[in-house]
Design a protein around this motif. Structure first.
Motif, PDB file in Angstrom:
ATOM      1  N   ILE A 186       0.823  -1.214   0.000  1.00  0.00           N
ATOM      2  CA  ILE A 186       0.000   0.000   0.000  1.00  0.00           C
ATOM      3  C   ILE A 186       0.857   1.264   0.000  1.00  0.00           C
ATOM      4  CG2 ILE A 186      -0.326   0.112   2.494  1.00  0.00           C
ATOM      5  CD1 ILE A 186      -3.348   0.836   0.971  1.00  0.00           C
ATOM      6  N   SER A 187       2.040   1.192   0.564  1.00  0.00           N
ATOM      7  CA  SER A 187       2.909   2.374   0.591  1.00  0.00           C
ATOM      8  C   SER A 187       3.378   2.772  -0.809  1.00  0.00           C
ATOM      9  CB  SER A 187       4.104   2.152   1.511  1.00  0.00           C
ATOM     10  OG  SER A 187       4.910   1.100   1.020  1.00  0.00           O
ATOM     11  N   ILE A 243       1.315   2.719  -3.486  1.00  0.00           N
ATOM     12  CA  ILE A 243       0.119   2.936  -4.304  1.00  0.00           C
ATOM     13  C   ILE A 243       0.222   4.205  -5.148  1.00  0.00           C
ATOM     14  CG2 ILE A 243      -1.335   4.157  -2.624  1.00  0.00           C
ATOM     15  CD1 ILE A 243      -3.608   2.212  -3.614  1.00  0.00           C
ATOM     16  N   GLN A 244       0.830   5.242  -4.602  1.00  0.00           N
ATOM     17  CA  GLN A 244       0.954   6.500  -5.341  1.00  0.00           C
ATOM     18  C   GLN A 244       1.900   6.354  -6.533  1.00  0.00           C
ATOM     19  OE1 GLN A 244       1.561   9.919  -2.898  1.00  0.00           O
ATOM     20  NE2 GLN A 244       1.880  11.287  -4.622  1.00  0.00           N
ATOM     21  N   GLU A 245       2.903   5.499  -6.406  1.00  0.00           N
ATOM     22  CA  GLU A 245       3.812   5.251  -7.523  1.00  0.00           C
ATOM     23  C   GLU A 245       3.115   4.494  -8.641  1.00  0.00           C
ATOM     24  OE1 GLU A 245       7.170   3.281  -5.822  1.00  0.00           O
ATOM     25  OE2 GLU A 245       7.513   4.913  -4.415  1.00  0.00           O
ATOM     26  N   HIS A 246       2.176   3.633  -8.275  1.00  0.00           N
ATOM     27  CA  HIS A 246       1.463   2.844  -9.281  1.00  0.00           C
ATOM     28  C   HIS A 246       0.330   3.646  -9.923  1.00  0.00           C
ATOM     29  CE1 HIS A 246       0.455  -0.867 -11.277  1.00  0.00           C
ATOM     30  NE2 HIS A 246      -0.801  -0.733 -10.907  1.00  0.00           N
ATOM     31  N   TYR A 247      -0.461   4.305  -9.089  1.00  0.00           N
ATOM     32  CA  TYR A 247      -1.575   5.125  -9.567  1.00  0.00           C
ATOM     33  C   TYR A 247      -1.263   6.581  -9.234  1.00  0.00           C
ATOM     34  CZ  TYR A 247      -4.209   0.704  -9.376  1.00  0.00           C
ATOM     35  OH  TYR A 247      -4.630  -0.592  -9.526  1.00  0.00           O
ATOM     36  N   VAL A 283      -6.488   6.774   1.448  1.00  0.00           N
ATOM     37  CA  VAL A 283      -6.845   5.361   1.426  1.00  0.00           C
ATOM     38  C   VAL A 283      -6.969   4.811   2.843  1.00  0.00           C
ATOM     39  CG1 VAL A 283      -6.058   3.075   0.690  1.00  0.00           C
ATOM     40  CG2 VAL A 283      -5.701   5.053  -0.796  1.00  0.00           C
ATOM     41  N   THR A 284      -8.107   4.176   3.121  1.00  0.00           N
ATOM     42  CA  THR A 284      -8.303   3.492   4.392  1.00  0.00           C
ATOM     43  C   THR A 284      -7.705   2.094   4.331  1.00  0.00           C
ATOM     44  OG1 THR A 284     -10.329   4.717   4.811  1.00  0.00           O
ATOM     45  CG2 THR A 284     -10.052   2.666   6.030  1.00  0.00           C
ATOM     46  N   ASN A 285      -7.964   1.410   3.214  1.00  0.00           N
ATOM     47  CA  ASN A 285      -7.497   0.048   3.021  1.00  0.00           C
ATOM     48  C   ASN A 285      -7.420  -0.210   1.526  1.00  0.00           C
ATOM     49  OD1 ASN A 285      -6.704  -2.534   3.595  1.00  0.00           O
ATOM     50  ND2 ASN A 285      -8.586  -3.128   4.645  1.00  0.00           N
ATOM     51  N   ALA A 286      -6.529  -1.104   1.108  1.00  0.00           N
ATOM     52  CA  ALA A 286      -6.427  -1.409  -0.316  1.00  0.00           C
ATOM     53  C   ALA A 286      -5.789  -2.762  -0.531  1.00  0.00           C
ATOM     54  CB  ALA A 286      -5.607  -0.343  -1.032  1.00  0.00           C
ATOM     55  N   LYS A 287      -6.226  -3.399  -1.592  1.00  0.00           N
ATOM     56  CA  LYS A 287      -5.595  -4.605  -2.107  1.00  0.00           C
ATOM     57  C   LYS A 287      -5.409  -4.358  -3.595  1.00  0.00           C
ATOM     58  CE  LYS A 287      -5.515  -7.321   1.488  1.00  0.00           C
ATOM     59  NZ  LYS A 287      -4.283  -7.902   2.014  1.00  0.00           N
TER      60      LYS A 287
END
Length: 127
Positions: free
Chosen positions: A16-17, A19-23, A31-35
């Motif tokens: 999750i850390s 996520i900003q690099e991917h999207y 984000v509260t939670n993500a998969k």
């Protein structure tokens, strides 16, 4: 979901850390939670479910993922016909504060899996 014929192999969960690099445009603070699962076999298969911390954050995440998918479609349009068909079949779903992305195949079977799952658990799909 990940045991289906679409996603059963060669998938890796993103931390999750990252996520900003991917999207681009999705911040960890929204984000509260993500998969997020991405293919490791060179295809663009992807499955993400992201819970935003507010409706406004969900709006922002949905826009960022839409932009991400549009860029993928543009990238593969002239490079790879098979991946172009796969990326054109992407589906972004918004259910309350959840944003769900499926990139599976040109028949959108990943999206059908999401529908089946939400129906199975009797999830109220209203926005």
């Amino acid at each position: 979901m990940l045991t289906s014929s679409v996603y059963y192999k060669d998938m890796e969960e993103l931390d999750i850390s990252n996520i900003q690099e991917h999207y681009s445009g999705v911040t960890v603070s929204d984000v509260t939670n993500a998969k997020v699962f991405v293919s490791t076999d060179g295809t663009t298969r992807e499955f993400s479910i992201i819970e935003a911390n507010s409706p406004q954050s969900a709006d922002s995440i949905q826009r960022a993922i839409s932009s991400y998918c549009s860029e993928l479609v543009k990238k593969y349009q002239s490079q790879n016909a098979e991946e172009y068909d796969r990326t054109r079949g992407y589906v972004i779903r918004r259910t309350r504060n959840y944003v769900i992305l499926t990139i599976s195949d040109s028949t959108r079977s990943g999206n059908q899996l999401v529908d089946t799952y939400l129906d199975k658990i009797n999830y109220d799909k209203r926005s």
